[in-house]
Design a protein around this motif. Structure first.
Motif, mmCIF file in Angstrom:
data_model
loop_
_atom_site.group_PDB
_atom_site.id
_atom_site.type_symbol
_atom_site.label_atom_id
_atom_site.label_comp_id
_atom_site.label_asym_id
_atom_site.label_seq_id
_atom_site.Cartn_x
_atom_site.Cartn_y
_atom_site.Cartn_z
ATOM 1 N N ALA A 66 38.603 51.713 49.014
ATOM 2 C CA ALA A 66 38.222 51.703 47.601
ATOM 3 C C ALA A 66 38.448 50.334 46.967
ATOM 4 N N ILE A 67 39.614 49.747 47.207
ATOM 5 C CA ILE A 67 39.935 48.442 46.614
ATOM 6 C C ILE A 67 38.966 47.382 47.115
ATOM 7 N N ASN A 68 38.725 47.358 48.417
ATOM 8 C CA ASN A 68 37.793 46.368 48.968
ATOM 9 C C ASN A 68 36.375 46.591 48.452
ATOM 10 N N HIS A 69 35.981 47.853 48.303
ATOM 11 C CA HIS A 69 34.654 48.159 47.772
ATOM 12 C C HIS A 69 34.526 47.643 46.333
ATOM 13 N N ILE A 70 35.535 47.876 45.516
ATOM 14 C CA ILE A 70 35.517 47.399 44.127
ATOM 15 C C ILE A 70 35.450 45.877 44.092
ATOM 16 N N ILE A 71 36.290 45.217 44.860
ATOM 17 C CA ILE A 71 36.317 43.747 44.867
ATOM 18 C C ILE A 71 34.973 43.187 45.334
ATOM 19 N N ASP A 72 34.386 43.789 46.354
ATOM 20 C CA ASP A 72 33.132 43.275 46.904
ATOM 21 C C ASP A 72 31.892 43.619 46.087
ATOM 22 N N ASN A 73 31.925 44.729 45.347
ATOM 23 C CA ASN A 73 30.690 45.224 44.735
ATOM 24 C C ASN A 73 30.695 45.401 43.226
ATOM 25 N N TYR A 74 31.843 45.420 42.603
ATOM 26 C CA TYR A 74 31.909 45.734 41.180
ATOM 27 C C TYR A 74 31.538 44.505 40.360
ATOM 28 N N THR A 75 30.561 44.644 39.465
ATOM 29 C CA THR A 75 30.063 43.491 38.712
ATOM 30 C C THR A 75 30.450 43.507 37.236
ATOM 31 N N TYR A 76 31.137 44.540 36.803
ATOM 32 C CA TYR A 76 31.538 44.626 35.399
ATOM 33 C C TYR A 76 32.887 43.951 35.186
#
Length: 141
Positions: A66-76
């Motif tokens: 989850a953390i890696n997904h947020i860091i890699d993909n979250y744009t807000y």
């Protein structure tokens, strides 16, 4: 150890992540990564996030994903607790009759599915062979 999380949102699903809760050290490391990636978030947010991760018993594997997904993909610019807590990777779990219906619908054969036993259920469930290999699902969960 994988523990099934069967949901009833039209179809049953199984989380592919180990269910062993993350240690406080693992939670601390993960939250520290987020503080670097999202410095505009305040300490209260990260304190509450740490509490929610611990209370929900997220596994280290799911938390890292989850953390890696947020860091890699979250744009807000601003995160919410739900943005992090809702990230999971699941596979569809079918009963025998659902598998047959899926084969009829897609025009495939039952050879595209593999049985898995979940807990003390009398009958096996079925998952796609692709998912079974991709997520290294055991024959018995």
């Amino acid at each position: 150890m994988l523990v099934p999380t069967l949901l009833n949102r039209g179809r049953a699903e199984l989380s592919v992540f180990d269910s062993t809760p993350a240690s406080f050290q693992q939670i601390g490391i993960s939250v520290a990564k987020l503080t670097v990636a999202f410095p505009q978030m305040d300490d209260d947010f990260f304190d509450l996030l740490t509490e929610r991760i611990s209370k929900r018993g997220l596994s280290a594997e799911r938390l890292d994903y989850a953390i890696n997904h947020i860091i890699d993909n979250y744009t807000y610019q601003r995160l919410t607790i739900a943005d992090i807590m809702s990230i999971d990777s699941r596979v569809e779990v079918l009963s025998y009759s659902e598998m047959i219906a899926e084969c009829n619908k897609r025009g495939c054969t039952t050879n595209e599915f593999s049985p898995i036993r979940i807990g003390d259920q009398d009958k096996p469930f079925w998952v796609s062979k692709t998912d079974k290999v991709k997520y290294k699902l055991p024959d018995v969960i």
